[in-house]
Design an enzyme around this catalytic site. Sequence first.
Site, PDB file in Angstrom:
ATOM      1  N   LYS A   1      36.254  59.224  17.772  1.00  0.00           N
ATOM      2  CA  LYS A   1      34.874  59.088  18.256  1.00  0.00           C
ATOM      3  C   LYS A   1      34.130  58.105  17.378  1.00  0.00           C
ATOM      4  CE  LYS A   1      31.351  60.428  20.840  1.00  0.00           C
ATOM      5  NZ  LYS A   1      31.187  58.976  21.134  1.00  0.00           N
TER       6      LYS A   1
ATOM      7  N   LYS B   1      36.184  53.491  15.546  1.00  0.00           N
ATOM      8  CA  LYS B   1      35.081  52.534  15.688  1.00  0.00           C
ATOM      9  C   LYS B   1      35.600  51.286  16.363  1.00  0.00           C
ATOM     10  CE  LYS B   1      30.698  52.231  14.257  1.00  0.00           C
ATOM     11  NZ  LYS B   1      29.851  53.369  13.876  1.00  0.00           N
TER      12      LYS B   1
ATOM     13  N   THR C   1      19.736  59.932  16.253  1.00  0.00           N
ATOM     14  CA  THR C   1      20.101  59.593  14.866  1.00  0.00           C
ATOM     15  C   THR C   1      18.880  59.727  13.954  1.00  0.00           C
ATOM     16  OG1 THR C   1      21.724  58.060  15.762  1.00  0.00           O
ATOM     17  CG2 THR C   1      21.258  57.867  13.414  1.00  0.00           C
TER      18      THR C   1
ATOM     19  N   SER D   1      25.986  62.667  20.953  1.00  0.00           N
ATOM     20  CA  SER D   1      27.049  62.051  21.758  1.00  0.00           C
ATOM     21  C   SER D   1      28.091  63.100  22.156  1.00  0.00           C
ATOM     22  CB  SER D   1      27.767  60.968  20.943  1.00  0.00           C
ATOM     23  OG  SER D   1      27.217  59.702  21.168  1.00  0.00           O
TER      24      SER D   1
HETATM   25  N1  GLU Z   1      27.428  54.515  16.204  1.00  0.00           N
HETATM   26  C1  GLU Z   1      26.920  55.782  15.801  1.00  0.00           C
HETATM   27  C2  GLU Z   1      27.367  56.133  14.395  1.00  0.00           C
HETATM   28  O1  GLU Z   1      27.664  55.278  13.600  1.00  0.00           O
HETATM   29  C3  GLU Z   1      27.185  56.883  16.824  1.00  0.00           C
HETATM   30  C4  GLU Z   1      28.588  57.089  17.239  1.00  0.00           C
HETATM   31  C5  GLU Z   1      28.749  57.990  18.438  1.00  0.00           C
HETATM   32  O2  GLU Z   1      27.760  58.392  19.031  1.00  0.00           O
HETATM   33  O3  GLU Z   1      29.906  58.260  18.780  1.00  0.00           O
HETATM   34  O4  GLU Z   1      27.348  57.264  14.009  1.00  0.00           O
END
Ligand code: GLU
Length: 407
Positions: free
Chosen positions: A67, A103, A187, A345
């Site tokens: 994820k 990622k 976030t 998410s």
């Molecule tokens: N890009 C965000 C992070 O760095 C969220 C990742 C997600 O929602 O899977 O945590």
Amino acid sequence: MNNPFQNAMHQLERATKVQKFSSEFMSRLAQPEREIRIAIPIVMDDGLLKVFEGYRVQYNSARGPYKGGIRYHQDTEINEVKALAFWMALKCAVANIPMGGGKGGVTVDPRELSKNEIEKLSRGWVRLMAQNIGPKVDVPAPDMNTTPEIMSWMSDEYSKITGDKTNATFTGKPIENGGSEGRGPATGLGGFYVFDILRQKMNLPESCNIVIQGFGNVGGNAANIFYKNGHKIIALSDVEGGILKEDGIDITALNEYRKVNGKIIDFPGSRKISNDELLTLECDVLIPAALESQITEKNAKDIKAKLVMELANGPTTPEADDILFGRNIPVIPDILANAGGVTVSTFEWEQNLKGEHWGEDEVFSKLKVIMETEALGIYEKAKILNTDMRRSAFIIALERIEKATKI
Ligand code: GLU
């Protein structure tokens, strides 16, 4: 040049000096389970073909599907994506959600592309990645410069290719395309819950002076939330530079100003400052909410904040961590402070799989419980081990990943 993956491995080493883990487990964490590189061909608006480099790093799946977001940035490269994927594995373990870490990214400056070209690029990323992702395999999401609209294109492309109708392969989608209530501010809000529960323990005042580096989805939402909760935002920045107003920025007026002028610089009543100046301002809380490696051995001795809270991923280098720890400046680490995004998410993924849609109150109350519980756990563990919160968060995450690995 700072290598974020080296920094991430250095952080791991720093934490595992405080508490040892088996060498077998450590060798599994020393590299990602899978690293995928793609070349995405796009016919640009002028009819010429251009090829963009894209990535997905699947770091660890012991606790669940990979994820993590997909980043569009001109400086994105494999070492950055590897570091971000590693941090996602730890972050999901810190939040105790059933996810592993991954990622993705594309090396591109999205400001140079039209909307049509960005849509083609996003659909192209999915075409080349489709065999390696899926609701039970790898669930991407937004990150820097990737929006809910981009997630809806990606999700659409994925279902066209695979016939999958669960809509659970991408999160951070618009609400009308299966997105969750509350994912946008998640976030920033998660960070606020963590801050608010730890504030008193750190002897910070009820109304704090706050400095935020970054005014994107994360920094912008954090500014709104802290402002609405009675804190004073004295300085803010975006890619063009920063603004300072000692008696506090009216964030509602700043949002309006940005809507009209497309920038924050020259906001009436504020003074222009550089990003370097911004980081070393006197304040209660410094919130880096932009890129990696901002607080380094060069400026850590000049930081005047009483607390650093990392809403960006990897903004503090390990050398700076040592300096700040030595100066008794606590750092709430990224893998805790910004875990609210991936937590909501995961709620989105769960809603998609169950065919449900939860109300905003339900989403926020579930998020609050997770963020507060884990914040207190990490804070207490740091006290017991006489270490900083990054090391205690790492140790808690590693214990959880190791347990899942053994099972
Ligand atoms: N890009 C965000 C992070 O760095 C969220 C990742 C997600 O929602 O899977 O945590």
